[in-house]
Scaffold this motif. Structure first.
Motif, PDB file in Angstrom:
ATOM      1  N   UNK A  82       1.678  -1.413   0.224  1.00 36.08           N
ATOM      2  CA  UNK A  82       1.000  -0.682   1.291  1.00 36.08           C
ATOM      3  C   UNK A  82      -0.518  -0.684   1.117  1.00 36.08           C
ATOM      4  N   UNK A  83      -0.965  -0.455  -0.108  1.00 35.20           N
ATOM      5  CA  UNK A  83      -2.411  -0.426  -0.364  1.00 35.20           C
ATOM      6  C   UNK A  83      -3.028  -1.816  -0.216  1.00 35.20           C
ATOM      7  N   UNK A  84      -2.313  -2.843  -0.677  1.00 34.70           N
ATOM      8  CA  UNK A  84      -2.818  -4.207  -0.500  1.00 34.70           C
ATOM      9  C   UNK A  84      -2.879  -4.543   0.987  1.00 34.70           C
ATOM     10  N   UNK A  85      -1.894  -4.094   1.745  1.00 34.53           N
ATOM     11  CA  UNK A  85      -1.911  -4.301   3.184  1.00 34.53           C
ATOM     12  C   UNK A  85      -3.113  -3.639   3.836  1.00 34.53           C
ATOM     13  N   UNK A  86      -3.433  -2.424   3.412  1.00 38.30           N
ATOM     14  CA  UNK A  86      -4.599  -1.726   3.970  1.00 38.30           C
ATOM     15  C   UNK A  86      -5.895  -2.474   3.657  1.00 38.30           C
ATOM     16  N   UNK A  87      -5.982  -3.036   2.475  1.00 36.33           N
ATOM     17  CA  UNK A  87      -7.156  -3.845   2.123  1.00 36.33           C
ATOM     18  C   UNK A  87      -7.246  -5.042   3.055  1.00 36.33           C
ATOM     19  N   UNK A  88      -6.124  -5.680   3.301  1.00 37.64           N
ATOM     20  CA  UNK A  88      -6.096  -6.868   4.161  1.00 37.64           C
ATOM     21  C   UNK A  88      -6.432  -6.510   5.614  1.00 37.64           C
ATOM     22  N   UNK A  89      -6.034  -5.326   6.065  1.00 41.81           N
ATOM     23  CA  UNK A  89      -6.428  -4.869   7.402  1.00 41.81           C
ATOM     24  C   UNK A  89      -7.950  -4.779   7.473  1.00 41.81           C
ATOM     25  N   UNK A  90      -8.554  -4.207   6.428  1.00 41.09           N
ATOM     26  CA  UNK A  90     -10.006  -4.079   6.386  1.00 41.09           C
ATOM     27  C   UNK A  90     -10.726  -5.418   6.439  1.00 41.09           C
ATOM     28  N   UNK A  98       0.644  -7.086   7.696  1.00 40.87           N
ATOM     29  CA  UNK A  98       1.912  -6.574   8.224  1.00 40.87           C
ATOM     30  C   UNK A  98       3.076  -6.977   7.329  1.00 40.87           C
ATOM     31  N   UNK A  99       2.998  -8.153   6.712  1.00 37.41           N
ATOM     32  CA  UNK A  99       4.058  -8.538   5.775  1.00 37.41           C
ATOM     33  C   UNK A  99       4.122  -7.543   4.613  1.00 37.41           C
ATOM     34  N   UNK A 100       2.955  -7.127   4.128  1.00 39.03           N
ATOM     35  CA  UNK A 100       2.920  -6.123   3.054  1.00 39.03           C
ATOM     36  C   UNK A 100       3.482  -4.785   3.530  1.00 39.03           C
ATOM     37  N   UNK A 101       3.110  -4.356   4.739  1.00 39.92           N
ATOM     38  CA  UNK A 101       3.591  -3.069   5.249  1.00 39.92           C
ATOM     39  C   UNK A 101       5.101  -3.073   5.470  1.00 39.92           C
ATOM     40  N   UNK A 102       5.620  -4.198   5.935  1.00 35.92           N
ATOM     41  CA  UNK A 102       7.066  -4.289   6.138  1.00 35.92           C
ATOM     42  C   UNK A 102       7.782  -4.238   4.792  1.00 35.92           C
ATOM     43  N   UNK A 103       7.274  -4.953   3.800  1.00 38.77           N
ATOM     44  CA  UNK A 103       7.899  -4.907   2.468  1.00 38.77           C
ATOM     45  C   UNK A 103       7.846  -3.497   1.902  1.00 38.77           C
ATOM     46  N   UNK A 104       6.729  -2.805   2.094  1.00 40.03           N
ATOM     47  CA  UNK A 104       6.612  -1.419   1.622  1.00 40.03           C
ATOM     48  C   UNK A 104       7.626  -0.533   2.334  1.00 40.03           C
ATOM     49  N   UNK A 105       7.815  -0.757   3.625  1.00 45.32           N
ATOM     50  CA  UNK A 105       8.752   0.044   4.412  1.00 45.32           C
ATOM     51  C   UNK A 105      10.190  -0.233   4.003  1.00 45.32           C
ATOM     52  N   UNK A 106      10.505  -1.484   3.735  1.00 41.97           N
ATOM     53  CA  UNK A 106      11.863  -1.830   3.276  1.00 41.97           C
ATOM     54  C   UNK A 106      12.142  -1.161   1.925  1.00 41.97           C
ATOM     55  N   UNK A 107      11.156  -1.187   1.030  1.00 40.00           N
ATOM     56  CA  UNK A 107      11.335  -0.589  -0.294  1.00 40.00           C
ATOM     57  C   UNK A 107      11.391   0.933  -0.239  1.00 40.00           C
ATOM     58  N   UNK A 108      10.607   1.524   0.660  1.00 44.43           N
ATOM     59  CA  UNK A 108      10.537   2.983   0.750  1.00 44.43           C
ATOM     60  C   UNK A 108      10.575   3.385   2.227  1.00 44.43           C
ATOM     61  N   UNK A 109      11.783   3.412   2.827  1.00 40.85           N
ATOM     62  CA  UNK A 109      11.899   3.708   4.259  1.00 40.85           C
ATOM     63  C   UNK A 109      11.365   5.076   4.670  1.00 40.85           C
TER      64      UNK A 109
END
Length: 186
Positions: A82-90, A98-109
């Motif tokens: 999730x944090x790496x995804x936020x960096x990439x958004x920036x 979004x690939x990072x956010x989806x993986x974070x969501x799958x791991x922690x729904x």
């Protein structure tokens, strides 16, 4: 020895990074402790606005967990995605984010932040095949428990996903599940 309470923020962060680095030399490679220490380094780098370093450190945590098959066991892996995804958004790297956010969501729904980031990022994804994969993945995630924010984030993500689906028979379940999530949020 300086009292940490009297140190400026940047000095405190630097001291913490040096402290964690010192522990890395004593830990065996591939351990949860080493990955946790690397995660702390990434957090400190992010707080110090060293985004390139933070992204690299989060990546190390993720890769270590994947190599050892510990992505679900180590709670900080979802946060790393999730944090790496936020960096990439920036950095405007929406497809990677979004690939990072989806993986974070799958791991922690139950992660409200991950669901919200998926919903926010979906409209920025340019790769149609990726968007389709994201929609399929988030549609299959079942959230058994979560906060009001979790279900609100899930509803947002599913609603945004439905906007990209043309086939009414595929759109209905997304919208239905978005309504179910909203009901849970209320």
């Amino acid at each position: 020895v300086l009292d940490p309470k009297n140190m400026p923020d940047s000095q405190r962060i630097k001291a913490r990074i040096e402290e964690v680095l010192a522990t890395l030399t004593t830990l065996p490679d591939g351990t949860k402790e080493q990955a946790g220490a690397t995660y702390k380094l990434a957090e400190n780098a992010r707080q110090a606005d060293k985004v390139k370093e933070a992204e690299q450190l989060y990546t190390q945590v993720i890769e270590a967990a994947e190599q050892l098959g510990k992505t679900r066991e180590w709670g900080f892996v979802s946060d790393s995605y999730s944090r790496r995804g936020a960096i990439r958004v920036g950095q405007g790297r929406w497809d990677e984010a979004i690939e990072d956010f989806v993986k974070a969501t799958v791991l922690e729904p139950s992660s409200a932040a991950s669901w919200s980031w998926v919903g926010t990022s979906l409209s920025r994804v340019e790769n149609t095949a990726l968007r389709h994969r994201v929609i399929q993945t988030i549609a299959a995630i079942e959230v058994e428990r979560g906060s009001q924010s979790t279900f609100h984030g899930q509803a947002l993500a599913l609603y945004e996903a439905a906007k990209w689906v043309e086939d009414p028979s595929a759109k209905r379940p997304l919208l239905h599940n978005a309504l179910v999530a909203i009901d849970k949020a209320l």
